[in-house]
Motif scaffolding. Structure first.
Motif, PDB file in Angstrom:
ATOM      1  N   UNK A   1      42.153  37.711  40.860  1.00 38.85           N
ATOM      2  CA  UNK A   1      41.206  37.932  39.750  1.00 38.85           C
ATOM      3  C   UNK A   1      39.760  37.652  40.153  1.00 38.85           C
ATOM      4  N   UNK A   2      39.554  36.625  40.980  1.00 40.50           N
ATOM      5  CA  UNK A   2      38.192  36.310  41.405  1.00 40.50           C
ATOM      6  C   UNK A   2      37.592  37.425  42.251  1.00 40.50           C
ATOM      7  N   UNK A   3      38.440  38.122  42.999  1.00 37.88           N
ATOM      8  CA  UNK A   3      37.950  39.256  43.786  1.00 37.88           C
ATOM      9  C   UNK A   3      37.415  40.356  42.872  1.00 37.88           C
ATOM     10  N   UNK A   4      38.102  40.590  41.761  1.00 40.19           N
ATOM     11  CA  UNK A   4      37.633  41.601  40.805  1.00 40.19           C
ATOM     12  C   UNK A   4      36.354  41.144  40.100  1.00 40.19           C
ATOM     13  N   UNK A   5      36.283  39.853  39.756  1.00 36.76           N
ATOM     14  CA  UNK A   5      35.069  39.361  39.100  1.00 36.76           C
ATOM     15  C   UNK A   5      33.861  39.507  40.029  1.00 36.76           C
ATOM     16  N   UNK A   6      34.034  39.192  41.310  1.00 37.95           N
ATOM     17  CA  UNK A   6      32.936  39.319  42.264  1.00 37.95           C
ATOM     18  C   UNK A   6      32.523  40.779  42.434  1.00 37.95           C
ATOM     19  N   UNK A   7      33.489  41.670  42.418  1.00 35.51           N
ATOM     20  CA  UNK A   7      33.167  43.100  42.522  1.00 35.51           C
ATOM     21  C   UNK A   7      32.347  43.556  41.327  1.00 35.51           C
ATOM     22  N   UNK A   8      32.689  43.070  40.152  1.00 37.01           N
ATOM     23  CA  UNK A   8      31.937  43.420  38.948  1.00 37.01           C
ATOM     24  C   UNK A   8      30.505  42.904  39.032  1.00 37.01           C
ATOM     25  N   UNK A   9      30.348  41.669  39.505  1.00 42.07           N
ATOM     26  CA  UNK A   9      29.006  41.099  39.633  1.00 42.07           C
ATOM     27  C   UNK A   9      28.167  41.886  40.626  1.00 42.07           C
ATOM     28  N   UNK A  10      28.767  42.267  41.747  1.00 38.60           N
ATOM     29  CA  UNK A  10      28.041  43.053  42.739  1.00 38.60           C
ATOM     30  C   UNK A  10      27.595  44.391  42.155  1.00 38.60           C
TER      31      UNK A  10
END
Length: 409
Positions: free
Chosen positions: A168-177
């Motif tokens: 899930x953190x990988x997806x959150x970081x992708x969204x932030x980027x």
């Protein structure tokens, strides 16, 4: 709010398009590939469901591309591509909120639709302004954002996983980027009323996302279906099927083989780095050999790359296969669409839809077939070899049209 760039500043404009495509395509559309191994292990996510989630994304992309190309949203292309980037960020973030298969598939569908809107409408704005500035050659920088975004997503996911980030953190970081990229694109591609007017023939006829040239004015209305066009449309669908299996599962292929695991995070980076300059490369090959020969050669090179990713020869050959994939799929896309318009300029808009539909159908079928065969056989080898065979057939179909294709130049 922002000053409109003058024709003397086309490079920042092209870079703005580069950033938009890096976010919507390199992250929004393709980040699923490097995140998939973590999702498969953490949820866990069986191969069939992983394939269906990927297929949902490609269905969304097809729906978005056809909808955007229909001209219904042509009045405010800048607004639509910025909105698409925002939706891409939201859907990426939402992917980390639940492991439910149905929700994940629905989110990827919406994400695919959003990425298509960004590709179509960012290209509409950027390519028209570059044309007005007398710098249409900078379109290659614009489209280079796809490969650069893939490379960025590979580095982002690898660095986060090195720090033990969860899926899930990988997806959150992708969204932030994606949100950061949105802010940059907002500045580099500011509002310009003259560029935001709908084109006379609509975005589908003027600036398809995968090609920078405008179609020549139609002097007559020849038949739509000729033998070279039929073969080209079929070949384009086979290309969609042939590239997408490796493009979706190559990180999983590396992760599942203990001998390849050390390069799991590098393989997707190699795909992106090879993709970024590939438009320049295949334009040069096309100018020297002709479009049909370049298309056929690129399909054969991609078939070799797809085969090498499952051949089990070792990490070097896996990486080389990934480089062949990255170095060809954008070039084949551009060559096919450019030549479809050249073969029948009077039917440019209809051909855009037909080629997009053929390609999209191949993309949707590929991940489902791969996931199903993975569960049946225990590996992605069978599906990848079928994909490679499809690319060989695509090469043969188009190469047969070489003389008719050359006559259209």
């Amino acid at each position: 709010m922002f000053r409109t760039p003058s024709p003397a500043r086309p490079v920042p404009l092209a870079f703005g398009g580069f950033i938009a495509l890096a976010a919507a395509m390199g992250i929004g559309r393709f980040v699923y590939t490097p995140i998939l191994p973590a999702m498969a292990a953490g949820i866990p996510l069986p191969p069939t469901e992983a394939g269906l989630i990927a297929s949902a994304n490609f269905l969304g992309y097809l729906t978005g591309a056809l909808t955007a190309s229909a001209g219904l949203f042509a009045r405010h292309p800048r607004w639509w591509f910025l909105t698409g980037m925002a939706i891409s960020a939201l859907t990426s973030g939402a992917m980390g909120l639940t492991p439910a298969f149905g929700v994940l598939a629905a989110l990827r569908f919406v994400s695919g639709l959003a990425s298509a809107f960004v590709l179509v409408f960012a290209s509409t704005v950027v390519l028209e302004r570059l044309q007005a500035a007398g710098r249409p050659g900078l379109s290659a920088l614009h489209f280079g954002g796809v490969g650069a975004g893939i490379a960025f997503s590979a580095m982002l996911i690898a660095s986060l996983e090195a720090g033990s980030a969860s899926w899930p953190q990988l997806w959150f970081a992708s969204a932030l980027a994606t949100l950061v990229f949105l802010a940059v694109a907002l500045v580099l591609v500011p509002a310009e009323p003259a560029a935001d007017r709908p084109a006379m023939d609509g975005p589908a006829a003027q600036t398809h996302p995968d090609t920078a040239q405008k179609p020549p004015a139609a002097q007559a209305t020849p038949p739509l279906w000729t033998a070279p066009l039929v073969r080209l449309v079929l070949a384009y669908g086979l290309f969609g099927f042939g590239y997408v299996i490796t493009a979706t599962f190559v990180s999983v292929i590396a992760a599942e083989d203990p001998a390849m695991a050390p390069v799991q995070h590098l393989v997707w980076l190699v795909v992106g780095l090879a993709a970024a300059p590939s438009i320049y490369l295949w334009n040069a090959v096309s100018s020297r050999l002709g479009s049909a020969s370049a298309f056929a050669l690129a399909c054969l090179a991609e078939a070799a790359g797809v085969t090498l990713t499952v051949a089990g020869f070792g990490p070097f050959w896996l990486m080389f296969g990934a480089a062949l994939l990255g170095g060809t799929f954008m070039g084949i896309t551009a060559l096919g669409l450019t030549q479809a318009r050249s073969l029948s300029p009077a039917h440019a808009s209809r051909l855009l839809a037909l080629m997009t539909a053929s390609f999209g159908l191949g993309q949707m079928i590929g991940p489902f077939v791969a996931g199903t065969l993975r569960e049946a056989t225990g590996s992605y080898a069978a599906a990848s070899l079928i994909a490679a065979a499809a690319l060989v057939v695509a090469s043969a179909l188009v190469f047969r049209s070489d003389q008719a294709w050359a006559n259209s130049q």
